[in-house]
Design an enzyme around this catalytic site. Structure first.
Site, mmCIF file in Angstrom:
data_model
loop_
_atom_site.group_PDB
_atom_site.id
_atom_site.type_symbol
_atom_site.label_atom_id
_atom_site.label_comp_id
_atom_site.label_asym_id
_atom_site.label_seq_id
_atom_site.Cartn_x
_atom_site.Cartn_y
_atom_site.Cartn_z
ATOM 1 N N GLU A 53 -10.487 3.783 6.096
ATOM 2 C CA GLU A 53 -10.416 2.857 4.968
ATOM 3 C C GLU A 53 -10.262 1.399 5.394
ATOM 4 O OE1 GLU A 53 -9.027 4.006 0.944
ATOM 5 O OE2 GLU A 53 -7.159 3.160 1.725
ATOM 6 N N GLU A 164 -9.643 12.615 -7.478
ATOM 7 C CA GLU A 164 -8.297 12.545 -6.907
ATOM 8 C C GLU A 164 -7.263 13.161 -7.843
ATOM 9 O OE1 GLU A 164 -6.909 8.937 -4.797
ATOM 10 O OE2 GLU A 164 -5.379 8.870 -6.383
ATOM 11 N N ASN A 185 -3.592 13.258 -3.445
ATOM 12 C CA ASN A 185 -2.927 12.039 -2.993
ATOM 13 C C ASN A 185 -1.429 12.280 -2.917
ATOM 14 O OD1 ASN A 185 -2.003 9.443 -2.492
ATOM 15 N ND2 ASN A 185 -3.474 8.484 -3.892
ATOM 16 N N SER A 216 -3.286 9.681 1.762
ATOM 17 C CA SER A 216 -1.996 8.998 1.887
ATOM 18 C C SER A 216 -1.052 9.725 2.849
ATOM 19 C CB SER A 216 -1.316 8.808 0.528
ATOM 20 O OG SER A 216 -2.067 7.949 -0.310
#
Length: 258
Positions: A53, A164, A185, A216
């Site tokens: 990312e 997500e 997530n 994450s």
């Protein structure tokens, strides 16, 4: 927090629409050459896949890295073997922009994810117009009808939606939608607290044949190993790569995890 992020993203999209009307963006989206096959790029393999990312900041951590040249960073990611590259385009809290996505698209041939708080068709169309191959759809931010319509639009444009989730009910909604890529997530978007074990609890609810992506709480190699052992086909990594000093080497280490 999530409501504020979505409202801000929609307000920014409305501002952009004043300069680039829907009809113009729609024409640009359809004029793009075919999107890259992100599902194939992220399909389960003997070793874990990595979505790397481009991330300058976050509401929970504040500024992370200046990233004056997102295209150069993305080129490092591609050289390190990233299976896909995520570009944060949210402006207010993450310091991103669509210009970052456009610059990265010009630099790499890797599938690109537009990561933003997407809640209306205009945002999906401008993602494709800017060269995105994937688009993030956050179940917690969308009602079923909106989620289904945005998912269908992304597919119509040849993109792969990354759906997500954050809890069991959201996973079921994603499965009912027929999502090919389901992310879990670890960060609660209401409180921003992290739960690294959430993925392992929810992964069994994601059917075989669906790409399982852990998002994450990836700060180092141990976290990638943890997610892989919990059933992740891929991990999305931002902070560890933009703050670590050598993203290409870090990616190479992550990609060795089987």
């Amino acid at each position: 927090m999530l409501g504020d992020l979505v409202a801000g993203a929609l307000a920014d999209a409305a501002r952009r629409r004043e300069h680039r009307p829907l009809a113009q963006v729609e024409a640009e989206a359809h004029a793009r050459s075919a999107a890259l096959d992100a599902r194939a790029a992220l399909a389960p393999a003997e070793t874990i896949k990595v979505i790397a990312e481009v991330k300058r900041a976050s509401p929970s951590r504040g500024p992370l890295a200046a990233i004056p040249d997102p295209a150069a960073l993305a080129s490092e990611y591609a050289a390190g073997g990233a299976s896909a590259i995520s570009v944060l385009t949210e402006e207010r809290r993450f310091g991103g922009s669509l210009d970052d996505l456009i610059a990265v698209r010009a630099a790499v041939d890797t599938p690109l994810l537009r990561k933003d708080f997407i809640a209306e068709p205009y945002q999906v169309l401008e993602a494709r117009a800017a060269g995105a191959d994937l688009v993030l759809l956050i179940v917690a931010a969308l009602d079923d009808a909106t989620l289904a319509s945005l998912h269908a639009l992304a597919l119509e444009l040849g993109m792969t939606p990354l759906v997500e989730t954050h809890d069991a009910d959201e996973v079921r909604r994603a499965v009912d939608l027929g999502a090919a890529l389901i992310g879990v997530n670890a960060r609660d978007l209401s409180t921003f607290a992290l739960d690294r074990d959430l993925f392992g609890r929810l992964a069994p609810l994601i059917p075989d044949g669906t790409v399982r992506i852990a998002e994450s709480a990836v700060l180092g190699l141990d976290d990638v190993v943890h997610y892989r052992r919990s059933g992740a086909d891929a991990v999305l990594v931002g902070e560890a790569l933009v703050t670590g000093g050598d993203p290409r080497a870090a990616l190479a280490r992550f990609r060795e995890i089987s």
